[in-house]
Enzyme design. Structure first.
Site, PDB file in Angstrom:
ATOM      1  N   ARG A 243       0.825  -1.214   0.000  1.00 58.72           N
ATOM      2  CA  ARG A 243       0.000   0.000   0.000  1.00 58.72           C
ATOM      3  C   ARG A 243       0.853   1.254   0.000  1.00 58.72           C
ATOM      4  O   ARG A 243       0.501   2.240  -0.640  1.00 58.72           O
ATOM      5  CB  ARG A 243      -0.984  -0.012   1.155  1.00 58.72           C
ATOM      6  CG  ARG A 243      -0.375  -0.050   2.543  1.00 58.72           C
ATOM      7  CD  ARG A 243      -1.468  -0.213   3.587  1.00 58.72           C
ATOM      8  NE  ARG A 243      -0.917  -0.371   4.909  1.00 58.72           N
ATOM      9  CZ  ARG A 243      -1.376  -1.211   5.802  1.00 58.72           C
ATOM     10  NH1 ARG A 243      -2.397  -1.976   5.527  1.00 58.72           N
ATOM     11  NH2 ARG A 243      -0.834  -1.297   6.986  1.00 58.72           N
TER      12      ARG A 243
ATOM     13  N   HIS B 254       2.187  -4.038  12.512  1.00 60.21           N
ATOM     14  CA  HIS B 254       1.203  -4.181  11.435  1.00 60.21           C
ATOM     15  C   HIS B 254      -0.024  -3.304  11.618  1.00 60.21           C
ATOM     16  O   HIS B 254      -0.982  -3.418  10.874  1.00 60.21           O
ATOM     17  CB  HIS B 254       0.793  -5.649  11.284  1.00 60.21           C
ATOM     18  CG  HIS B 254      -0.097  -6.145  12.399  1.00 60.21           C
ATOM     19  ND1 HIS B 254       0.411  -6.538  13.610  1.00 60.21           N
ATOM     20  CD2 HIS B 254      -1.431  -6.273  12.474  1.00 60.21           C
ATOM     21  CE1 HIS B 254      -0.594  -6.904  14.381  1.00 60.21           C
ATOM     22  NE2 HIS B 254      -1.724  -6.756  13.723  1.00 60.21           N
TER      23      HIS B 254
ATOM     24  N   MET C  85      -2.683  -5.789   4.391  1.00 59.35           N
ATOM     25  CA  MET C  85      -1.401  -5.707   5.076  1.00 59.35           C
ATOM     26  C   MET C  85      -0.253  -5.631   4.070  1.00 59.35           C
ATOM     27  O   MET C  85      -0.336  -6.128   2.965  1.00 59.35           O
ATOM     28  CB  MET C  85      -1.199  -6.926   5.983  1.00 59.35           C
ATOM     29  CG  MET C  85      -2.222  -6.973   7.109  1.00 59.35           C
ATOM     30  SD  MET C  85      -2.191  -8.502   7.987  1.00 59.35           S
ATOM     31  CE  MET C  85      -0.713  -8.318   8.943  1.00 59.35           C
TER      32      MET C  85
END
Length: 79
Positions: A2, A26, A77
Site C-alpha cells: 500500500r 502491522h 497488510m
C-alpha cells in the site's frame, strides 16, 4: 504494497520503480514507512510525507471501517 501505491498516486512515478521499505508492526503508529529511502519521494513536501505516513498507518482501519466493522484488514497488510 500500500505504501508503494500511495507514493505512485502522489508522484506519478511508475509503480514498478517504487519500493518503500516498511518496518515496525502491522497496525497504527507501529508501522513506519521509510519514504526517505525512495527516490520518487524526494520531491514531496514534509506535509505530504506526514499525511502519507498517516495514510499507510490507518489503511487497515479504513478497510475494517469500510466493512462496517464486520471483518478484518488482513488482505490490506504490507508484505
Amino acid at each position: 504494497v500500500r505504501a508503494n501505491k500511495f507514493v505512485h498516486e502522489a508522484t506519478g512515478a511508475a509503480i514498478e520503480t517504487i519500493d518503500v521499505p516498511v518496518v515496525g508492526g502491522h497496525a497504527g503508529t507501529t508501522i513506519l514507512p521509510l519514504f526517505s529511502q525512495v527516490p520518487a519521494c524526494k520531491g514531496l513536501t514534509p506535509e505530504q510525507l506526514t499525511a502519507m505516513d498517516k495514510h499507510v498507518q490507518d489503511a487497515g482501519t479504513d478497510v475494517v471501517n469500510a466493512k462496517g466493522g464486520k471483518g478484518s484488514a488482513t488482505l490490506s497488510m504490507a508484505y
